[in-house]
Design an enzyme around this catalytic site. Structure first.
Site: not given
Ligand code: UD1
Length: 361
Positions: A206-208
């Protein structure tokens, strides 16, 4: 002799450039390549670890740009890249994917009158709030050779008025790296280190910005993962952006969600290929799970990679925590099927087709 500058900047670029550089080195009688790293990603875990695992030779030139706002980062890359092109005078600049380094270097090359080849051209999420969508559209408009992974990409480019003779469908070069590295993942001890059993855990990335830059959204996603972790262990190799935001927002995931440092390519692939389920907002992981046959839930409202849904294991579940929990339950209730056929040209030979296209253009 064709002279090519290959550009990388961020983690997904490394995975895409590795087989292209290797193929160019195999054909060194016809092609000379220079590898330029913009330095967009600079931590060992985000950069050097990938060079080692993917056996990419050290970059010939590192621009050392580092982090910044989109404008700052892109502008700094442009200023540093221009003198490189003036000095090296290549026939082609090859850029991959959709990160700021991709657009910035494509822009400079086209302003310097140097031909640009874009690997992974034509993908569209139709969501202009994503920085990557801007980078995709602009890079494609600037490119002379558009190397696409799938038929939907060709259609998107045709709709945007890109002449057909600039488009070559080469397949998915990320899968070249995957297929090459898979046998080597057997030597990874990552499952033992994390005390996990094959097919008995979920892996999360998860990094957006849309998922991790807002305190409420991030807290809800973490809550959803905590609920899923009541069914099976959840492990999340954490991107530095997400880690920084968790601490900034004071969010502490429960210990059932195993937060670990970002992994190198081989350890990550070992963990992904033996997972029971993947949850992600990454683009590449939607593709890798498609080929590996691992069920994937994409925590986004859209995807620029629709073949991973039509031909793969991907389900777009959005960001609503209850929907994520429900879809995870559905996926975990099904027995995983080993029976799957990857999309056309996702066969490990895209890098060969890319170099063929460059040599014949
Ligand atoms: C970039 C790409 C994204 C890609 C992702 C893969 C753009 C617009 N986005 O996002 O498409 O999916 O890479 O990882 O180009 N940081 C570090 N160490 C590093 C790199 C970054 O600590 O080595 C931190 C910094 O605080 C930085 C933040 O992460 O400000 C974001 O880095 P940045 O390169 O701007 O974008 P990513 O979120 O990594």
């Amino acid at each position: 002799m064709l002279k090519v500058v290959n550009v990388v900047g961020a983690r997904p670029n490394f995975v895409k450039i590795a087989p292209i550089v290797a193929e160019m080195k195999r054909r060194r009688d016809h092609i000379q390549q220079i590898l330029v790293h913009t330095g967009q990603h600079y931590d060992d875990a985000m950069s050097e670890a990938f060079f080692r695992d993917l056996e990419i030779p050290e970059a010939d030139i590192n621009l050392g740009i580092g982090s910044g706002s989109h404008t700052q980062q892109s502008a700094s890359i442009m200023l540093a890249f221009e003198p490189v092109l003036e000095r090296e005078k290549p026939d082609w600049v090859v850029v991959t994917g959709d990160v700021n380094s991709t657009f910035a270097c494509a822009f400079v090359a086209s302003r310097c009158g140097i031909r640009v080849a874009h690997v992974e051209a034509g993908l569209r999420s139709f969501d202009r709030t994503m920085p990557e969508e801007f980078n995709r559209i602009l890079t494609d408009q600037l490119s002379d050779l558009l190397l696409t992974p799938s038929a939907d990409a060709d259609d998107n480019l045709a709709r945007e008025g890109i002449p057909k003779d600039r488009i070559v469908r080469v397949g998915n070069v990320m899968i070249d790296s995957l297929l090459r590295a898979l046998p080597r993942t057997k030597s990874s001890s990552v499952l033992e280190r994390l005390n996990l059993e094959p097919r008995e855990y979920a892996i999360v990335t998860m990094h957006r910005p849309s998922n991790v830059d807002d305190a409420v959204v991030l807290a809800e996603l973490i809550k959803a993962l905590e609920t899923i972790s009541e069914q099976l262990p959840v492990v999340i190799p954490l991107h530095p952006r997400t880690r920084a935001n968790l601490s900034r927002f004071g969010i502490n995931p429960s210990s059932k969600v195993r937060v670990i440092e970002p992994l190198g390519y081989l350890d990550f692939l070992a963990l992904l290929s033996q997972a029971r389920l993947a949850l992600t907002d990454s683009g590449g992981i939607q593709e890798e799970t498609t080929v590996l046959g691992i069920p994937c839930l994409t925590m986004r409202e859209n995807t620029e990679r629709p073949v991973t849904v039509t031909h793969g294991t991907n389900v777009i579940v959005g960001r609503d925590p209850q929907r994520i929990i429900d879809e995870a339950r559905v996926a975990l209730a099904k027995s995983p099927s080993a029976d799957h056929t990857p999309p056309e040209l996702w066969d490990g030979r895209a890098s060969k087709r890319i170099v063929d296209a460059l040599l014949s253009s």
